[in-house]
Design an enzyme around this catalytic site. Structure first.
Site, PDB file in Angstrom:
ATOM      1  N   ASP A 156       0.813  -1.221   0.000  1.00  0.00           N
ATOM      2  CA  ASP A 156       0.000   0.000   0.000  1.00  0.00           C
ATOM      3  C   ASP A 156       0.843   1.265   0.000  1.00  0.00           C
ATOM      4  O   ASP A 156       0.319   2.375   0.087  1.00  0.00           O
ATOM      5  CB  ASP A 156      -0.959   0.001   1.195  1.00  0.00           C
ATOM      6  CG  ASP A 156      -0.238  -0.006   2.538  1.00  0.00           C
ATOM      7  OD1 ASP A 156       1.015  -0.022   2.545  1.00  0.00           O
ATOM      8  OD2 ASP A 156      -0.926   0.008   3.580  1.00  0.00           O
TER       9      ASP A 156
ATOM     10  N   GLU B 209       3.228   2.125   2.279  1.00  0.00           N
ATOM     11  CA  GLU B 209       3.814   2.490   3.561  1.00  0.00           C
ATOM     12  C   GLU B 209       5.240   1.956   3.666  1.00  0.00           C
ATOM     13  O   GLU B 209       5.554   0.873   3.183  1.00  0.00           O
ATOM     14  CB  GLU B 209       2.968   1.925   4.707  1.00  0.00           C
ATOM     15  CG  GLU B 209       1.617   2.590   4.860  1.00  0.00           C
ATOM     16  CD  GLU B 209       0.854   2.064   6.059  1.00  0.00           C
ATOM     17  OE1 GLU B 209       1.366   1.148   6.748  1.00  0.00           O
ATOM     18  OE2 GLU B 209      -0.254   2.572   6.320  1.00  0.00           O
TER      19      GLU B 209
ATOM     20  N   ARG C 239      13.610  25.957   4.999  1.00  0.00           N
ATOM     21  CA  ARG C 239      13.280  27.255   4.409  1.00  0.00           C
ATOM     22  C   ARG C 239      11.862  27.697   4.750  1.00  0.00           C
ATOM     23  O   ARG C 239      11.504  28.851   4.511  1.00  0.00           O
ATOM     24  CB  ARG C 239      13.480  27.196   2.886  1.00  0.00           C
ATOM     25  CG  ARG C 239      14.954  27.163   2.487  1.00  0.00           C
ATOM     26  CD  ARG C 239      15.149  27.163   0.994  1.00  0.00           C
ATOM     27  NE  ARG C 239      14.848  25.845   0.419  1.00  0.00           N
ATOM     28  CZ  ARG C 239      15.041  25.538  -0.861  1.00  0.00           C
ATOM     29  NH1 ARG C 239      15.498  26.459  -1.691  1.00  0.00           N
ATOM     30  NH2 ARG C 239      14.772  24.337  -1.313  1.00  0.00           N
TER      31      ARG C 239
ATOM     32  N   ASP D 244      24.275  36.478  -1.997  1.00  0.00           N
ATOM     33  CA  ASP D 244      23.789  37.766  -1.523  1.00  0.00           C
ATOM     34  C   ASP D 244      24.627  38.188  -0.324  1.00  0.00           C
ATOM     35  O   ASP D 244      25.451  37.409   0.191  1.00  0.00           O
ATOM     36  CB  ASP D 244      22.298  37.708  -1.150  1.00  0.00           C
ATOM     37  CG  ASP D 244      21.982  36.576  -0.182  1.00  0.00           C
ATOM     38  OD1 ASP D 244      22.603  36.506   0.891  1.00  0.00           O
ATOM     39  OD2 ASP D 244      21.119  35.738  -0.519  1.00  0.00           O
TER      40      ASP D 244
ATOM     41  N   LYS E 283      21.318  42.381  -6.492  1.00  0.00           N
ATOM     42  CA  LYS E 283      20.243  42.432  -7.482  1.00  0.00           C
ATOM     43  C   LYS E 283      19.732  43.860  -7.595  1.00  0.00           C
ATOM     44  O   LYS E 283      19.416  44.483  -6.589  1.00  0.00           O
ATOM     45  CB  LYS E 283      19.102  41.490  -7.082  1.00  0.00           C
ATOM     46  CG  LYS E 283      19.474  40.026  -7.110  1.00  0.00           C
ATOM     47  CD  LYS E 283      18.275  39.143  -6.768  1.00  0.00           C
ATOM     48  CE  LYS E 283      18.649  37.668  -6.810  1.00  0.00           C
ATOM     49  NZ  LYS E 283      17.492  36.798  -6.476  1.00  0.00           N
TER      50      LYS E 283
ATOM     51  N   ARG F 108      17.018  46.397  -9.881  1.00  0.00           N
ATOM     52  CA  ARG F 108      15.904  46.435 -10.832  1.00  0.00           C
ATOM     53  C   ARG F 108      16.045  47.657 -11.733  1.00  0.00           C
ATOM     54  O   ARG F 108      16.186  48.787 -11.252  1.00  0.00           O
ATOM     55  CB  ARG F 108      14.569  46.484 -10.100  1.00  0.00           C
ATOM     56  CG  ARG F 108      13.355  46.428 -11.055  1.00  0.00           C
ATOM     57  CD  ARG F 108      12.057  46.460 -10.279  1.00  0.00           C
ATOM     58  NE  ARG F 108      11.921  45.298  -9.425  1.00  0.00           N
ATOM     59  CZ  ARG F 108      11.438  44.126  -9.836  1.00  0.00           C
ATOM     60  NH1 ARG F 108      11.070  43.981 -11.117  1.00  0.00           N
ATOM     61  NH2 ARG F 108      11.327  43.116  -9.006  1.00  0.00           N
TER      62      ARG F 108
END
EC number: 2.7.6.1
Length: 293
Positions: A33, A35, A89, A160, A184, A186
């Site tokens: 099954d 498991e 995370r 970073d 980073k 923009r």
């Protein structure tokens, strides 16, 4: 006794060699099954060290079963070594009604162990979620050895600014080179994200991009694209936890990565160095465990 999870057999064997402790032959089965059933043989002695990376939901279930199995086999004291902690995370709830998943799995593990050892958890604060003593091991320094001594004016780059510490750790272990981190920005007109080293020039230099984990490889491959455009020399991707999900390896190689260097916290083809010596020092230095509950 060192008891391996199915995804940590090589690391567990290396840890057994490094500590002089016997290695248990665990078995991993599955019922029709679906498991799972992880089991260990009976053994003499009151202490067991379960070594199990948790890179999948099945691995978490297996870990809980191994913890329970070693108690049934006669262990009065249990240490749980989690080389890679999945769900680290998810250290907070992102929306109302969502769980703090790292806390949920930590509490579950705490019920079957006396102590936990984590290797470079993605979010160090997850250690606070356990209800038993936790030791966090920084194994990033072992990544220096497989880099070789012929790197040209090496630069160790973090993804970073917050991760600059791991780049510095590898650089210090290597013995020479500079460190920097990616930023980073923009573009106000196009809205596009530009990724670039913050200060250091990379032209003609061998660059080691260092991170604690490479999951999909998307972020790191974008960074490598920039390094190639700026005429960096060889580019090496180095990480403690080489998750490398789906086509991550292809992304990195296509972007221009010369090679990928990882440890055996997650056992992959690029796991060319072991964290066992660092873990052995931690286990040997820990001294006596708490008495059986």
């Amino acid at each position: 006794m060192i008891v391996p999870g199915s995804s940590s057999q090589l690391l567990a064997a290396a840890l057994a060699d490094g500590t002089g402790r016997p290695l248990a032959t665990a078995t991993y089965d599955r019922f029709p099954d679906g498991e799972r059933l992880a089991a260990v043989p009976d053994f003499d002695g009151g202490e067991a060290t379960v070594v199990a990376t948790t890179d999948s939901d099945e691995a978490w279930v297996e870990l809980l079963q191994l913890q329970d199995a070693v108690r049934e086999a006669g262990a009065g004291r249990v240490t749980t070594v989690i080389p890679y902690m999945g769900y680290a995370r998810q250290d907070e709830s992102f929306l109302d009604g969502q769980p703090v998943s790292a806390r949920a799995v930590a509490r579950a593990v705490s019920t079957g162990t006396d102590r936990v050892v984590l290797v470079n958890p993605h979010e160090p604060t997850v250690a606070d979620f356990y209800d038993v003593p936790v030791e966090t091991v920084d194994a990033a320094s072992v990544l220096a050895d497989p880099l070789g001594g012929d790197l040209t004016d090496p630069l160790f780059l973090a993804p970073d600014e917050g991760a600059i510490g791991i780049a510095e750790t590898v650089r210090d272990a290597y013995g020479r080179g500079g460190t920097d981190h990616f930023e980073k920005r923009r573009d106000r007109e196009t809205g596009e994200i530009e990724v670039s080293p913050s200060d250091a020039s990379v032209a003609g230099r061998d660059v080691v991009v260092v991170d604690d984990i490479v999951a999909t490889g998307s972020t790191m491959s974008e960074s490598v694209d920039v390094l190639v455009e700026r005429e960096a020399g060889r580019v090496v991707a180095a990480c403690v936890h080489p998750m490398l999900a789906e086509n991550a390896v292809t992304k990195l190689r296509a972007a221009g990565v010369d090679r990928i260097v990882g440890t055996d916290t997650i056992e992959r083809g690029c796991s060319v160095v072991s964290v066992a010596p660092v873990l052995a020092e931690t286990l040997d230095a820990a001294g006596a465990l708490p008495e059986e509950r």
